[in-house]
Design a protein around this motif. Sequence first.
Motif, PDB file in Angstrom:
ATOM      1  N   LYS A  45      39.112  37.081  46.729  1.00  0.00           N
ATOM      2  CA  LYS A  45      39.762  35.824  46.383  1.00  0.00           C
ATOM      3  C   LYS A  45      41.259  35.943  46.633  1.00  0.00           C
ATOM      4  O   LYS A  45      41.883  36.940  46.257  1.00  0.00           O
ATOM      5  N   TYR A  46      41.832  34.926  47.270  1.00  0.00           N
ATOM      6  CA  TYR A  46      43.274  34.862  47.490  1.00  0.00           C
ATOM      7  C   TYR A  46      43.800  33.535  46.973  1.00  0.00           C
ATOM      8  O   TYR A  46      43.215  32.480  47.232  1.00  0.00           O
ATOM      9  N   VAL A  47      44.900  33.591  46.254  1.00  0.00           N
ATOM     10  CA  VAL A  47      45.565  32.400  45.722  1.00  0.00           C
ATOM     11  C   VAL A  47      46.855  32.216  46.506  1.00  0.00           C
ATOM     12  O   VAL A  47      47.705  33.108  46.549  1.00  0.00           O
ATOM     13  N   ILE A  48      46.989  31.044  47.139  1.00  0.00           N
ATOM     14  CA  ILE A  48      48.136  30.763  48.004  1.00  0.00           C
ATOM     15  C   ILE A  48      48.905  29.584  47.434  1.00  0.00           C
ATOM     16  O   ILE A  48      48.318  28.550  47.097  1.00  0.00           O
ATOM     17  N   GLU A  49      50.206  29.757  47.332  1.00  0.00           N
ATOM     18  CA  GLU A  49      51.086  28.685  46.872  1.00  0.00           C
ATOM     19  C   GLU A  49      51.721  28.046  48.089  1.00  0.00           C
ATOM     20  O   GLU A  49      52.318  28.725  48.918  1.00  0.00           O
ATOM     21  N   GLY A  50      51.576  26.732  48.207  1.00  0.00           N
ATOM     22  CA  GLY A  50      52.117  26.022  49.359  1.00  0.00           C
ATOM     23  C   GLY A  50      52.642  24.661  48.975  1.00  0.00           C
ATOM     24  O   GLY A  50      52.807  24.352  47.791  1.00  0.00           O
ATOM     25  N   ARG A  51      52.869  23.839  50.007  1.00  0.00           N
ATOM     26  CA  ARG A  51      53.388  22.484  49.794  1.00  0.00           C
ATOM     27  C   ARG A  51      52.638  21.502  50.680  1.00  0.00           C
ATOM     28  O   ARG A  51      52.181  21.854  51.754  1.00  0.00           O
TER      29      ARG A  51
END
Length: 128
Positions: free
Chosen positions: A96-102
């Motif tokens: 699992k990977y958690v990515i913060e973006g816009r």
Amino acid sequence: MKFKFRLAYYLFGLFLGIAGVVYFLGEKADSKGVEFCYLPNCRVLQDLRKKPLHVSDEAQTTLNQDWINLDDIKASLQYGDVDFSKSNEVYKKGKKYVIEGRTSQNEDIIITMINYSDKVILDKIEKS
């Protein structure tokens, strides 16, 4: 010849050599589409981008809303930040990977993806 002149000639030649190598290798990499990723964030995002993307049902219902689209997800996979404190966990036989973006409207989003050896599943999309 004095030491300072030898040092100056050496540094000048070293600079020309490095500039030439960077120029020629940069041109070669650009023409072949090669991307150099050495940092962990870049390597994870590159690995997620190169695999086929599958969308879960929960993520598809979020994508059907008007505030986000698949282009925002792809842009976050290009320019986002991986939260390693919540990522790289074994989850549903993948990682699992958690990515913060816009988004394109400049809203912060959090994307949860599951990385398998042959595919990537977009699991969840949230506003942060």
